[in-house]
Design a protein around this motif. Structure first.
Motif, short mmCIF file in Angstrom:
data_model
loop_
_atom_site.label_atom_id
_atom_site.label_comp_id
_atom_site.label_asym_id
_atom_site.label_seq_id
_atom_site.Cartn_x
_atom_site.Cartn_y
_atom_site.Cartn_z
N LEU A 5 5.98 16.99 -28.41
CA LEU A 5 4.31 15.98 -28.97
C LEU A 5 3.40 16.68 -27.04
O LEU A 5 3.06 16.14 -27.09
N LYS A 6 4.62 16.82 -26.62
CA LYS A 6 3.98 17.42 -25.39
C LYS A 6 3.90 15.79 -24.34
O LYS A 6 3.16 16.16 -23.77
N LEU A 7 4.68 15.15 -24.51
CA LEU A 7 4.49 13.82 -23.69
C LEU A 7 6.00 13.42 -23.54
O LEU A 7 6.04 12.22 -23.16
N GLY A 47 -5.02 8.12 -25.46
CA GLY A 47 -4.92 9.59 -25.76
C GLY A 47 -3.51 9.51 -26.67
O GLY A 47 -3.48 10.08 -27.54
N PRO A 48 -2.37 9.43 -25.81
CA PRO A 48 -1.25 9.38 -25.84
C PRO A 48 -0.72 8.99 -27.11
O PRO A 48 -0.22 8.52 -28.34
N LYS A 54 -2.56 7.47 -29.63
CA LYS A 54 -2.94 7.81 -30.30
C LYS A 54 -1.86 9.14 -30.94
O LYS A 54 -1.73 9.13 -32.45
N LYS A 55 -2.33 10.34 -30.71
CA LYS A 55 -0.89 10.95 -30.58
C LYS A 55 0.40 10.43 -31.18
O LYS A 55 1.01 11.28 -32.36
N THR A 103 0.09 9.31 -34.25
CA THR A 103 0.39 10.06 -35.86
C THR A 103 1.46 10.53 -35.87
O THR A 103 1.74 10.80 -36.85
N ALA A 104 1.84 11.03 -35.01
CA ALA A 104 3.27 11.06 -34.75
C ALA A 104 4.48 10.85 -35.97
O ALA A 104 5.21 11.02 -36.58
#
Length: 95
Positions: free
Chosen positions: A11-13, A46-47, A49-50, A53-54
């Motif tokens: 997820l680039k997190l 921001g992260p 919410k990502k 969703t994931a």
């Protein structure tokens, strides 16, 4: 915890991996996280919410929880054990 780290990386997190480790969030717990939980972990909007969703993507249309990214299969992932599969093969009254 490696599954969570790999998932976050996809997820680039991956910079959040330590937060998940400190909070002892494994792959099973990950699927149960809410917006409030992520907020309590001090993850920015921001992260967060990502991630939400994931996390929703981890559960498919039938409500079945998908296997971790390590490739392990859950018992309900098996084609014969899938919910409703028995009725399609044998009818509502069994074999």
């Amino acid at each position: 915890m490696d599954d969570v780290r790999k998932w976050l990386s996809r997820l680039k997190l991956d910079h959040l991996a330590k937060v998940f480790e400190v909070n002892q969030v494994d792959f099973d717990t990950l699927r149960l996280l809410s917006d409030g939980d992520l907020r309590d972990m001090q993850i920015p909007l921001g992260p967060r919410k990502k991630l939400l969703t994931a996390i929703k993507r981890l559960i498919d249309e039938s409500g079945k929880v998908l296997a971790p990214i390590s490739g392990e299969r859950s018992p309900t992932d098996h084609p014969v054990l899938r919910p409703g599969r028995f009725n399609r093969i044998c009818g509502p009254h069994g074999p």
